[in-house]
Design a protein around this motif. Structure first.
Motif, short mmCIF file in Angstrom:
data_model
loop_
_atom_site.label_atom_id
_atom_site.label_comp_id
_atom_site.label_asym_id
_atom_site.label_seq_id
_atom_site.Cartn_x
_atom_site.Cartn_y
_atom_site.Cartn_z
N MET A 25 0.83 -1.21 0.00
CA MET A 25 0.00 0.00 0.00
C MET A 25 0.86 1.26 0.00
SD MET A 25 -2.93 -1.26 2.71
CE MET A 25 -3.70 0.36 2.75
N VAL A 26 1.93 1.23 0.81
CA VAL A 26 2.83 2.40 0.86
C VAL A 26 3.53 2.60 -0.48
CG1 VAL A 26 4.93 3.29 1.93
CG2 VAL A 26 3.16 2.26 3.35
N ALA A 27 3.96 1.50 -1.13
CA ALA A 27 4.63 1.61 -2.42
C ALA A 27 3.71 2.22 -3.47
CB ALA A 27 5.11 0.24 -2.88
N VAL A 62 10.77 4.47 -7.62
CA VAL A 62 10.44 4.67 -6.20
C VAL A 62 9.60 3.50 -5.68
CG1 VAL A 62 9.14 6.12 -4.59
CG2 VAL A 62 10.60 7.17 -6.32
N ARG A 63 8.63 3.08 -6.45
CA ARG A 63 7.77 1.96 -6.04
C ARG A 63 8.56 0.68 -5.86
NH1 ARG A 63 4.96 -2.03 -8.96
NH2 ARG A 63 3.20 -2.90 -7.81
N TYR A 64 9.39 0.34 -6.85
CA TYR A 64 10.17 -0.90 -6.76
C TYR A 64 11.20 -0.83 -5.63
CZ TYR A 64 8.14 -2.36 -11.19
OH TYR A 64 7.26 -2.74 -12.18
N GLY A 65 11.76 0.35 -5.37
CA GLY A 65 12.70 0.49 -4.27
C GLY A 65 12.04 0.20 -2.93
N ILE A 66 10.82 0.71 -2.74
CA ILE A 66 10.09 0.43 -1.50
C ILE A 66 9.76 -1.05 -1.38
CG2 ILE A 66 7.94 0.88 -0.25
CD1 ILE A 66 7.99 3.70 -1.38
N LEU A 67 9.40 -1.68 -2.49
CA LEU A 67 9.08 -3.11 -2.45
C LEU A 67 10.30 -3.95 -2.09
CD1 LEU A 67 6.72 -3.48 -5.56
CD2 LEU A 67 6.09 -3.50 -3.14
N ILE A 84 13.06 -7.18 2.25
CA ILE A 84 14.10 -7.34 3.27
C ILE A 84 13.49 -7.39 4.66
CG2 ILE A 84 16.10 -6.21 4.33
CD1 ILE A 84 16.82 -5.12 1.59
N ALA A 85 12.48 -6.54 4.91
CA ALA A 85 11.82 -6.54 6.22
C ALA A 85 11.09 -7.85 6.48
CB ALA A 85 10.86 -5.37 6.31
#
Length: 278
Positions: free
Chosen positions: A38-40, A69-74, A79-80
């Motif tokens: 959702m954040v991405a 930006v979207r793929y970076g957040i994903l 990792i999390a």
């Protein structure tokens, strides 16, 4: 008997503890995935809105920056999720490197599209809004993505093309240059006055406001064909006026030559009959 019951209870307690521990980890991982996705998506939309308010940012780069930006957040979300199961950061990096290598070997075509997309964005053979023809793949560019290019054909059909297919072809960009040369070939009869026909057709072009004064329009004798003298009307016009002017000139040439009494001949052939000697 009591000893067996104690062993069974011990096993059940261990299973319950494992289920509780890993169940919480699984629920936590699912929560991270859902919230992260959702954040991405929200970040991509937010970046697009900000870029749309920045007039200096090229339209071609806006969707690409938002996608990065979207793929970076994903990636951070992934990792999390792995860290949720106790995997160390160094192990995560090694795992991602191994997975990246495996995906690179399995998805060579996809990586080619990404590389082609980067080259298209870097070299800019076309931009959003340009009309191109890449050896049969023609249309107006709507978006250049990391994997595919989105186009709209001249008859309004949506076309999505892998970037590698466009990058590996010769590209004709009809919108890059502001002016285009227009050519209309018309045949007149051998009995007509060529100079008069040239003057009439030249006046026809110069009287149209869409025809550029420089370079000056010309009416050239292109060839002496079997049944006509072919004249070539050449002029320059803005790229946006090309098709409209071409169609209008074809109509106006016919009407003007008819009004001036200049003939547009049909193909003709002389047939000579000889009587065979007896």
């Amino acid at each position: 008997m009591e000893q067996q019951q104690e062993q069974i209870l011990s096993i059940l307690n261990q299973a319950i503890n494992l289920a509780v521990d890993y169940g919480l980890d699984v629920l936590g991982a699912l929560a991270i995935l859902i919230v992260g996705s959702m954040v991405a998506g929200w970040a991509r939309r937010r970046v697009l809105r900000v870029l749309n308010r920045a007039p200096r940012v090229d339209e071609t780069l806006k969707p690409v920056i938002a996608s990065i930006v979207r793929y970076g957040i994903l990636v951070l979300v992934l990792i999390a999720v792995l860290a949720q199961f106790g995997i160390q950061t160094t192990s995560i990096i090694a795992l991602l490197a191994t997975a990246g290598l495996a995906l690179g070997l399995a998805l060579q075509g996809t990586l080619q599209n990404i590389a082609a997309g980067i080259m298209l964005l870097f070299l800019r053979p076309f931009r959003v809004g340009d009309y191109i023809d890449a050896e049969g793949l023609s249309g107006t560019i709507e978006e250049i993505g990391l994997f595919t290019t989105h186009m709209r054909t001249s008859n309004g059909i949506y076309l999505e093309v892998p970037n590698a297919k466009i990058w590996n072809r010769a590209i004709l960009n009809y919108s890059r240059v502001e002016a285009r040369r227009l050519s209309v070939v018309v045949g007149i009869s051998y009995g007509d006055d060529i100079d008069n026909a040239q003057a009439v057709l030249l006046e026809l072009m110069t009287s149209d406001s869409r025809v550029n004064a420089e370079p000056a329009p010309q009416v050239l004798v292109k060839e002496l064909s079997d049944s006509s003298v072919n004249l070539d009307l050449r002029c320059w016009a803005a790229a946006g006026d090309y098709w409209g002017l071409l169609c209008d000139l074809n109509k106006a040439v016919k009407q003007r030559l008819d009004a001036e009494g200049i003939t547009i001949p049909f193909p003709q052939r002389d047939v000579h009959l000889y009587q065979a000697a007896k």
